[in-house]
Each structure stands twice: as structure tokens, then as C-alpha cells.
Write an enzyme that holds these catalytic residues in place. Structure first.
Site, short mmCIF file in Angstrom:
data_model
loop_
_atom_site.label_atom_id
_atom_site.label_comp_id
_atom_site.label_asym_id
_atom_site.label_seq_id
_atom_site.Cartn_x
_atom_site.Cartn_y
_atom_site.Cartn_z
N CYS A 1 -3.60 28.25 -24.24
CA CYS A 1 -2.83 28.97 -25.57
C CYS A 1 -3.37 30.44 -25.65
O CYS A 1 -2.83 31.14 -24.68
CB CYS A 1 -3.42 28.04 -26.83
N TYR A 2 -4.17 30.68 -26.57
CA TYR A 2 -4.62 32.23 -26.49
C TYR A 2 -5.25 32.74 -25.22
O TYR A 2 -5.02 33.78 -24.60
CB TYR A 2 -5.71 32.46 -27.59
N SER B 1 -26.74 8.49 -46.43
CA SER B 1 -25.55 8.08 -47.10
C SER B 1 -25.50 6.47 -46.65
O SER B 1 -24.48 6.16 -47.27
CB SER B 1 -24.39 8.73 -46.86
N GLY B 2 -25.84 6.23 -45.61
CA GLY B 2 -25.44 4.91 -45.18
C GLY B 2 -24.39 4.81 -44.37
O GLY B 2 -23.99 3.90 -43.61
N GLY B 3 -23.55 6.05 -44.17
CA GLY B 3 -22.49 5.94 -43.11
C GLY B 3 -23.26 6.34 -41.74
O GLY B 3 -24.37 6.51 -41.51
N VAL B 4 -22.29 6.15 -40.74
CA VAL B 4 -22.88 6.24 -39.58
C VAL B 4 -23.49 7.54 -39.20
O VAL B 4 -24.66 7.39 -38.25
CB VAL B 4 -21.82 5.89 -38.21
N ASP B 5 -23.16 8.80 -39.56
CA ASP B 5 -23.82 10.15 -38.93
C ASP B 5 -25.20 9.87 -39.69
O ASP B 5 -26.03 10.29 -38.89
CB ASP B 5 -22.78 11.24 -39.72
N HIS C 1 -1.89 22.72 -25.39
CA HIS C 1 -3.31 22.36 -25.57
C HIS C 1 -3.40 21.03 -25.08
O HIS C 1 -3.02 19.73 -25.44
CB HIS C 1 -3.67 22.08 -26.98
N SER D 1 -27.11 7.57 -40.80
CA SER D 1 -27.97 6.64 -40.19
C SER D 1 -28.58 6.93 -38.97
O SER D 1 -29.65 6.68 -38.53
CB SER D 1 -27.18 5.23 -40.13
N LYS E 1 -17.65 11.90 -33.72
CA LYS E 1 -17.85 10.74 -34.37
C LYS E 1 -18.25 9.56 -33.11
O LYS E 1 -19.22 8.84 -33.20
CB LYS E 1 -16.95 10.27 -35.22
N GLY F 1 -6.95 30.49 -29.81
CA GLY F 1 -7.44 31.25 -30.90
C GLY F 1 -6.26 31.74 -31.81
O GLY F 1 -5.29 31.74 -31.24
N GLU G 1 -6.24 19.33 -24.49
CA GLU G 1 -7.39 18.53 -25.00
C GLU G 1 -6.96 17.94 -26.42
O GLU G 1 -7.69 17.08 -26.68
CB GLU G 1 -8.51 19.85 -25.65
#
Ligand code: XMP
Length: 520
Positions: free
Chosen positions: A85-86, A227-231, A172, A233, A376, A54, A174
Site C-alpha cells: 500500500c503506502y 477481569s476474568g477474561g482471557v487477556d 493488503h 488471566s 488474542k 500508512g 495481511e
């Protein structure tokens, strides 16, 4: 399904990434605000807790913290804790150690010297590369703790107590830049917390469908920005599975789309997926006229966002006369969209506004965002589980504000057309070579800078095209792709020969961070 690992959010940009890495290990996880009560935690009965990073400093007035009784409870119930970290500094402070500011901030790749390759560092090499980003650091350990690793400027980079199973790491694990990050997390989650690997994407589909039905009800109708994008769709197909023809997919041609996109999207959804309520709105003129003279990226995004919502509302009103139960607006917002707008927690700071989430107050439709917790690649996995074709699933991400944020400075139809043609050449060449799926994104950018060139016997004075080709797994970090020079030469030659208006092609060789993937 019970969450086995709880991630407590202290406002770090990568908090959600921690939870995602836990899921990658096949273990369910949930993010909770740091204000969680002991009772809530007791009810959830997690197998382990991770405290995120953080932006605050532990000694600041009002710095986020947790009561010591939570740590005591974990110790008494043998629930391991890992602070990052924090979280690492906070744990040390709560347990009686000392945290102090460093004179200079440490940011970026650092060599870690592993002193005890056990606990969270089990099986690690004597020297590891890790990703640091901190101002403060732990200066004195709490009683009963030992140093597991250090770096040249951070003597207590990893600490631990194998009796209580409490560990802290200043870096980090991650993020991908920490090369053994997954190993460290797996050590904690699988070896120390002994979690079962029982989480998979497929099991989520009925839960997501149920959630949509709970929100929308039996008669509610939903409009969705396709939009036609993967998300969007995947969101559309998921919603279609949940509510069928009560879904109205609205496809807005904002004049900022890629070459041939309008036709492709219509064919896919109407013919392939059998969407009955597919509405095509041609709004190119209004978008481009509102963008006239605007050069500031944030302003562009806002204008596009507001115009988009306005058009939706207009369309909804029109549809509402026919379908009075349209009360919802669905969007394919995914987690990184919300991170970058700092809409994920109260403690993170704003970076960019994304048009999906900057809704005006007068918005009359309730939001449905079934993908808001995913990255994604998780959305892609979900799409595959839903039986969607590969060509939609593997499509590179395309931002909501479209080509407007790839057209640096003022957006004009003339520039957009150049950009579309160059972009289509780049995509075609990348696809031909077979490396499309290895890349996160590959796109052209219009630079409003004119330079001199020579074509045949003529001097030219034309615009510049930049190529942005990156590798990434989640868009939080990205590296420019070191693709073949011959391929780059083919792309550049074709763009200059075939797109009248560009006489120079440049390659972007910056990584994220510190650069972003998009130019604006
Ligand atoms: P940046 O440029 O922030 O991009 O490194 C990270 C990822 O997000 C996409 N992106 C957007 N997507 N609306 C979107 O839906 C936006 O306003 C937006 N801005 C960036 C970008 O293409 C990349 O994949």
C-alpha cells in the site's frame, strides 16, 4: 533470537498484523519505526524487509519516508523488500517511478488480474480477490520493474523486479479479505527471503518471564487488574510464574460484569491457581453512580477507565501499607487495544479509546504489560503453553468497560440486569449447540428503544435486545456469523419469555469494517 523479517511502520492500522502473519509462518519478525537508521538495519541483518501501509500521501510535505541508501544497501546485500500500500507507492517513488492521486478512493474487495504468477504472486490464480484501501496509486514504474498484476482501476497493483527482489503490492495481503494473502506473504518470506521457520510460542515464555523480572526487579511487587477474561488471566498466570506471591491480583466488581462472573473468577484464581494475594473489591455503586446520565460512549469509557485506576490506586495504597514494594500495575493489554487507541505509532489516527490504556498523568504506578505485542489467538496459545484450562482459554473476549458499552445510551442497573439475563441465555444456548469455540464473540446488547408487542392477551411496550454474534481471527476484521435459524429462534424465544423487560430480539448483520464488534 534474530529477527528475520523487519516490518517498517508507516502508521498503517494493519502494520502489526503484517508482523503477526510473519510469526504465523513460523518466522520471527520485529516492527521498527520508519525512522530506523541504516546502521541499525545493518546490525539487525534481516533476511527481508516489509514496508507497511500508512495514511499519508507520498508527496505530502513531511510524509514518512526512508533514505534511498537503505534501499541501495538492501539491493547490494541482496535483502528483498516488499512494499504494501503506502510502502508500495513509497518504494516506487524512491526508485524513480511516479505516484499520483486517484480521483476516487478505492476501498474494499477488488478483483486482481494476475499477469505474472511468479515472485510474490507465485502459484496464484489468474483472478484473485484482494483488499484495497487507497487514494494514491503508482502510475509509472521505476526502471527495470514489470507489472505483475492489475485491477480494473489500478493498472500497477503489483510490481516487481526479480533481479533485485523488490516487490510492491497496492493491496493488503495481511488482511483475511485478501484470500491468497498468506500465500503472497509466504512467497516473499519463505521462497524469496528464504527465512528459516524457527519461531514458536513456547520459546517466548522464558523471554517474557525474564522481561517481567528485569522490569520488576527482585523485590518489586505488582498489582494486576484481573477481569476474568482471557487477556488478564493469561497475564496473571504469566506474572505468577515470574514473581509468585509478589503478584497481587485485584478483582474489581464494577457492576458491569456478566452474570455469575464475580463468583467464577474468585473460584478459579483462589482455588485452582492458588493465588495467595487475591483481593476482591466491590465497587458497583461508585461506577454506576458516576455513569448516571452519561450517554456518550467515549465519555463512558473514560469514566470507567479513570474510576478503575482510582480504585486501583486506593487499593494499592492500602496494600502498600502492608507491602511497601508495590510499585507496578500490570494489565492484560493486547495489541489490538493499542491499535484502536492509536498508541502503536505516531502516524496512525485515533479510533476508540480503550480503558486499559487511557491512564491519567497522576498515575503513580509503573505499567507492566507482558502481552502488549500479541493478538488474542496468540494470547490463547500462550495460555495453553502455560498449562491453563481450556474454559478460560477459549472464553470469548470481554471488553474492559464491560456491559457499559453493550448498554447503548445511559447505563442503569435495571438495564444491566436485563442485559445480563439475556446474555446468559445466549451464551448457554450457543454453548449447548457446540459452536461457542467457532465464534469470536456472541453477546447480547441492550437497546434503549421501546416497541410494541403482545404477550398473551396483553399489549407490551418494552425494550429491545440485539444479538451480536461474530467470527474473526484477530478482531481487526469480523463477519457476522451465519448461524442456524432454529438456534436463533430458540435464543429469541427464551429471551422474550424469560427476561421480563424485552419484547423484541434483533440480529446484527453488519461486518467489521465498517461496523465495529461492540456497539459503542
Ligand atoms: P471493536 O468494537 O473495536 O472491538 O470492533 C474489537 C475487540 O476489542 C474488544 N474491545 C475492547 N476491549 N477494552 C477492551 O479491553 C475496550 O475498551 C474494548 N472495546 C472493544 C471487543 O470486545 C472486540 O473483541
Amino acid at each position: 533470537m534474530k529477527s528475520q523479517i523487519i516490518v517498517l511502520d508507516f502508521g498503517g492500522q494493519t502494520c502489526h498484523l503484517i508482523s503477526r502473519r510473519v510469526r504465523d509462518l513460523g518466522v520471527s519478525s520485529e516492527i521498527l519505526p520508519f525512522t530506523v537508521s541504516l546502521d541499525q538495519l545493518r546490525n539487525l541483518n534481516p533476511k527481508g524487509i516489509i514496508l507497511s501501509g500508512g495514511p499519508a500521501s507520498v508527496y505530502e510535505v513531511g510524509a514518512p519516508t526512508i533514505p534511498k541508501e537503505i534501499v541501495d544497501h538492501c539491493v547490494s546485500k541482496k535483502i528483498p523488500i516488499l512494499g504494501l500500500c503506502y510502502g508500495h507507492q513509497l518504494l516506487a517513488k524512491i526508485l524513480g517511478g511516479k505516484v499520483a492521486p486517484k480521483t476516487s478512493k478505492e476501498f474494499g474487495k477488488t478483483n486482481l488480474t494476475v499477469k505474472n504468477a511468479d515472485g510474490v504472486l507465485r502459484g496464484l490464480k489468474p483472478i484473485e480477490i484482494v483488499w484495497m484501501s487507497h487514494g494514491d496509486q503508482v502510475e509509472a514504474l521505476p526502471e527495470g520493474f514489470e507489472v505483475y498484476a492489475s485491477s480494473s482501476t489500478c493498472p500497477i497493483a503489483v510490481y516487481g523486479n526479480s533481479d533485485t527482489n523488490i516487490y510492491g503490492a497496492q493491496f493488503h495481503p495481511e488482511v483475511r479479505h485478501t484470500l491468497s494473502g498468506n500465500q503472497i506473504l509466504a512467497n516473499f518470506i519463505i521462497y524469496i527471503c528464504q527465512c528459516e521457520k524457527d519461531w514458536e510460542m513456547k520459546s517466548l515464555i522464558p523471554i517474557l518471564i525474564q522481561k517481567i523480572n528485569d522490569q520488576v526487579g527482585l523485590n518489586g511487587q505488582v498489582i494486576l487488574g484481573l477481569s476474568g477474561g482471557v487477556d488478564s488471566s493469561v497475564a496473571a498466570v504469566l506474572l505468577h510464574n515470574a514473581i509468585g506471591d509478589r503478584l497481587h491480583a485485584i478483582f474489581v466488581n464494577n457492576g458491569l460484569l456478566r452474570k455469575g462472573e464475580v463468583e467464577q473468577v474468585q473460584t478459579s484464581f483462589k482455588e485452582r491457581f492458588g493465588f495467595k494475594n487475591f483481593h476482591n473489591v466491590d465497587a458497583e455503586e461508585i461506577f454506576l453512580s458516576r455513569l448516571e446520565g452519561i450517554v456518550d460512549p467515549e465519555q463512558k469509557r473514560k469514566i470507567i477507565g479513570f474510576t478503575f485506576i482510582e480504585i486501583f490506586e486506593e487499593e494499592a495504597i492500602e496494600l502498600g501499607e502492608k507491602f511497601p514494594n508495590i510499585k507496578f500495575l500490570a494489565q492484560g493489554t493486547i495489541f489490538p487495544d493499542r491499535v484502536e487507541t492509536a498508541a502503536t505509532s505516531n502516524s496512525s489516527s485515533k479510533i476508540k479509546s480503550h480503558h486499559n490504556v487511557t491512564l491519567p498523568d497522576r498515575m503513580k504506578l509503573e505499567l507492566v504489560e507482558p502481552l502488549r505485542e500479541f493478538y488474542k489467538d496468540e494470547v490463547r496459545r500462550l495460555g495453553r503453553e502455560l498449562g491453563m484450562p481450556e474454559e478460560i482459554i477459549v472464553r470469548h473476549p470481554f471488553p474492559g468497560p464491560g456491559l457499559a458499552i453493550r448498554c447503548v445510551g445511559e447505563v442503569k442497573k435495571e438495564y444491566l440486569n436485563l442485559l445480563r439475563d439475556a446474555d446468559a441465555i445466549l451464551t448457554e444456548e450457543i454453548q449447548k449447540t457446540g459452536i461457542y469455540n467457532e465464534l469470536w464473540q456472541a453477546f447480547a446488547v441492550f437497546l434503549p428503544v421501546k416497541t410494541v408487542g403482545i404477550m398473551g392477551d396483553f399489549r407490551t411496550y418494552e425494550y429491545m435486545c440485539a444479538l451480536r454474534i461474530v467470527e474473526s481471527t484477530d478482531a481487526m476484521t469480523a463477519n457476522f456469523a451465519k448461524i442456524d435459524w432454529d438456534l436463533l429462534e430458540r435464543i429469541s424465544t427464551r429471551i422474550i419469555n424469560e427476561v421480563r423487560g424485552f419484547n423484541r430480539v434483533v440480529l446484527d448483520i453488519s461486518n467489521k469494517p465498517p461496523s465495529t464488534i461492540e456497539f459503542e
